[in-house]
Design a protein around this motif. Structure first.
Motif, PDB file in Angstrom:
ATOM      1  N   THR A 181       7.954  -1.543  -9.169  1.00 39.59           N
ATOM      2  CA  THR A 181       8.543  -0.205  -9.134  1.00 39.59           C
ATOM      3  C   THR A 181       7.789   0.694  -8.165  1.00 39.59           C
ATOM      4  O   THR A 181       8.394   1.418  -7.365  1.00 39.59           O
ATOM      5  CB  THR A 181       8.528   0.420 -10.543  1.00 39.59           C
ATOM      6  OG1 THR A 181       9.273  -0.420 -11.427  1.00 39.59           O
ATOM      7  CG2 THR A 181       9.142   1.805 -10.541  1.00 39.59           C
ATOM      8  N   VAL A 182       6.477   0.661  -8.244  1.00 44.47           N
ATOM      9  CA  VAL A 182       5.650   1.476  -7.350  1.00 44.47           C
ATOM     10  C   VAL A 182       5.874   1.075  -5.901  1.00 44.47           C
ATOM     11  O   VAL A 182       6.144   1.917  -5.032  1.00 44.47           O
ATOM     12  CB  VAL A 182       4.160   1.336  -7.713  1.00 44.47           C
ATOM     13  CG1 VAL A 182       3.286   2.064  -6.700  1.00 44.47           C
ATOM     14  CG2 VAL A 182       3.899   1.864  -9.115  1.00 44.47           C
ATOM     15  N   ALA A 183       5.780  -0.214  -5.615  1.00 43.93           N
ATOM     16  CA  ALA A 183       5.893  -0.687  -4.241  1.00 43.93           C
ATOM     17  C   ALA A 183       7.295  -0.483  -3.680  1.00 43.93           C
ATOM     18  O   ALA A 183       7.458  -0.101  -2.510  1.00 43.93           O
ATOM     19  CB  ALA A 183       5.505  -2.157  -4.158  1.00 43.93           C
ATOM     20  N   ASN A 184       8.311  -0.707  -4.495  1.00 47.72           N
ATOM     21  CA  ASN A 184       9.683  -0.570  -4.002  1.00 47.72           C
ATOM     22  C   ASN A 184      10.035   0.873  -3.674  1.00 47.72           C
ATOM     23  O   ASN A 184      10.830   1.136  -2.761  1.00 47.72           O
ATOM     24  CB  ASN A 184      10.669  -1.146  -5.021  1.00 47.72           C
ATOM     25  CG  ASN A 184      10.651  -2.663  -5.062  1.00 47.72           C
ATOM     26  OD1 ASN A 184      10.290  -3.308  -4.076  1.00 47.72           O
ATOM     27  ND2 ASN A 184      11.023  -3.231  -6.191  1.00 47.72           N
ATOM     28  N   LEU A 185       9.470   1.819  -4.403  1.00 43.90           N
ATOM     29  CA  LEU A 185       9.709   3.218  -4.079  1.00 43.90           C
ATOM     30  C   LEU A 185       9.119   3.553  -2.715  1.00 43.90           C
ATOM     31  O   LEU A 185       9.743   4.257  -1.912  1.00 43.90           O
ATOM     32  CB  LEU A 185       9.087   4.117  -5.166  1.00 43.90           C
ATOM     33  CG  LEU A 185       9.427   5.611  -5.090  1.00 43.90           C
ATOM     34  CD1 LEU A 185      10.929   5.852  -5.173  1.00 43.90           C
ATOM     35  CD2 LEU A 185       8.707   6.380  -6.202  1.00 43.90           C
ATOM     36  N   TRP A 186       7.948   3.031  -2.450  1.00 48.44           N
ATOM     37  CA  TRP A 186       7.322   3.236  -1.132  1.00 48.44           C
ATOM     38  C   TRP A 186       8.111   2.506  -0.040  1.00 48.44           C
ATOM     39  O   TRP A 186       8.361   3.067   1.035  1.00 48.44           O
ATOM     40  CB  TRP A 186       5.877   2.731  -1.178  1.00 48.44           C
ATOM     41  CG  TRP A 186       5.178   2.767   0.142  1.00 48.44           C
ATOM     42  CD1 TRP A 186       4.813   3.871   0.869  1.00 48.44           C
ATOM     43  CD2 TRP A 186       4.755   1.631   0.909  1.00 48.44           C
ATOM     44  NE1 TRP A 186       4.190   3.500   2.031  1.00 48.44           N
ATOM     45  CE2 TRP A 186       4.138   2.128   2.074  1.00 48.44           C
ATOM     46  CE3 TRP A 186       4.819   0.259   0.710  1.00 48.44           C
ATOM     47  CZ2 TRP A 186       3.587   1.286   3.049  1.00 48.44           C
ATOM     48  CZ3 TRP A 186       4.270  -0.589   1.676  1.00 48.44           C
ATOM     49  CH2 TRP A 186       3.683  -0.062   2.822  1.00 48.44           C
ATOM     50  N   LEU A 187       8.531   1.283  -0.313  1.00 51.10           N
ATOM     51  CA  LEU A 187       9.298   0.514   0.673  1.00 51.10           C
ATOM     52  C   LEU A 187      10.647   1.162   0.963  1.00 51.10           C
ATOM     53  O   LEU A 187      11.220   0.971   2.035  1.00 51.10           O
ATOM     54  CB  LEU A 187       9.500  -0.924   0.180  1.00 51.10           C
ATOM     55  CG  LEU A 187       8.246  -1.800   0.128  1.00 51.10           C
ATOM     56  CD1 LEU A 187       8.533  -3.110  -0.586  1.00 51.10           C
ATOM     57  CD2 LEU A 187       7.703  -2.064   1.539  1.00 51.10           C
ATOM     58  N   ALA A 188      11.154   1.949   0.004  1.00 51.31           N
ATOM     59  CA  ALA A 188      12.431   2.640   0.196  1.00 51.31           C
ATOM     60  C   ALA A 188      12.292   3.880   1.075  1.00 51.31           C
ATOM     61  O   ALA A 188      13.296   4.512   1.411  1.00 51.31           O
ATOM     62  CB  ALA A 188      13.018   3.028  -1.157  1.00 51.31           C
ATOM     63  N   GLY A 189      11.051   4.223   1.431  1.00 48.52           N
ATOM     64  CA  GLY A 189      10.859   5.333   2.355  1.00 48.52           C
ATOM     65  C   GLY A 189      10.082   6.507   1.822  1.00 48.52           C
ATOM     66  O   GLY A 189       9.787   7.450   2.567  1.00 48.52           O
ATOM     67  N   GLU A 190       9.731   6.507   0.538  1.00 48.59           N
ATOM     68  CA  GLU A 190       8.935   7.599  -0.007  1.00 48.59           C
ATOM     69  C   GLU A 190       7.504   7.532   0.535  1.00 48.59           C
ATOM     70  O   GLU A 190       6.978   6.449   0.798  1.00 48.59           O
ATOM     71  CB  GLU A 190       8.907   7.533  -1.538  1.00 48.59           C
ATOM     72  CG  GLU A 190      10.238   7.817  -2.196  1.00 48.59           C
ATOM     73  CD  GLU A 190      10.644   9.280  -2.110  1.00 48.59           C
ATOM     74  OE1 GLU A 190       9.793  10.119  -1.745  1.00 48.59           O
ATOM     75  OE2 GLU A 190      11.818   9.592  -2.410  1.00 48.59           O
ATOM     76  N   SER A 191       6.895   8.682   0.687  1.00 51.22           N
ATOM     77  CA  SER A 191       5.523   8.722   1.180  1.00 51.22           C
ATOM     78  C   SER A 191       4.557   8.260   0.102  1.00 51.22           C
ATOM     79  O   SER A 191       4.882   8.252  -1.090  1.00 51.22           O
ATOM     80  CB  SER A 191       5.157  10.144   1.604  1.00 51.22           C
ATOM     81  OG  SER A 191       5.081  10.995   0.480  1.00 51.22           O
TER      82      SER A 191
END
Length: 217
Positions: A181-191
């Protein structure tokens, strides 16, 4: 009563291989290969394709087997070690017992033929294995594992597999949020900062988690 760590499907073979950094083909080989009339890595029943089929004990077995292979123990020797440990400890889960992880290493590792006590010249092999097996935590009885820390994630942001949290998927130890969940949010473009704010962790922790996650992927 049978312990759920032995019987409850937790992960698919593919997810287990990904999180433990084992080639898929190697894990499927271990699931097929026998030692003392039991699979090297245990699977629960015949799960539908793509459904979890490996209980937590199997995740630990796979982790221990990976550790043995990484120090150069051959496939044949790994099978011999598993057979000997299971017979001596009278349990099909011999490789996933605290006794083996803490005391049994000396007895079973020898690079030259027979399974016997490690001599001084082979001490580095024992030290490497003992260092890797310290990532396994044990229950109060000291007989079964209850948590595995994934060593690819740094000390600043420990990630664990614990069947009590996240339905068995790897979670950040500090907040129990699935690492996917943490990594996918970042991979989706969040800083990095936005992800850290969302899950109440430090920017440095999120960055460390995401960098390690990328290396696994």
């Amino acid at each position: 009563m049978v312990d759920e760590r032995l019987t409850t499907p937790l992960m698919t073979p593919k997810d287990t291989a990904r999180h433990l950094r084992i080639p898929d083909s190697t894990l499927y080989y271990w699931l097929r290969e026998q030692a003392a009339d039991e699979p090297l890595v245990h699977r629960v029943g015949l799960a539908p394709r793509g459904a979890p089929s490996l209980p937590f004990i199997a995740v630990i077995e796979a982790y221990v087997l990976r550790t043995l292979r990484e120090v150069g123990i051959t496939k044949r020797r790994v099978r011999e070690i598993a057979e000997q440990v299971r017979r001596d400890y009278e349990t099909p889960y011999g490789l996933a017992t605290k006794t083996f992880a803490t005391d049994g290493i000396d007895v079973y590792l020898d690079e030259h033929g027979e399974l016997s006590r490690v001599q001084d010249g082979q001490r580095p092999i024992k030290d490497v294995i003992a260092s890797d097996l310290r990532y396994i935590s044990w229950d109060s009885t000291g007989t079964l594992p209850n948590r595995l820390r994934l060593r690819q994630y740094p000390d600043i942001a420990p990630v664990i597999i614990d069947p009590r949290f996240g339905w068995g998927s790897p979670v950040v130890e500090s907040n129990r949020v699935p690492v996917d969940t943490v990594a996918n949010l970042w991979l989706a473009g969040e800083s990095i900062h936005a992800v850290a704010y969302e899950y109440d962790v430090d920017d440095e922790q999120v960055e460390a988690i995401c960098r390690a996650y990328q290396s696994v992927a």
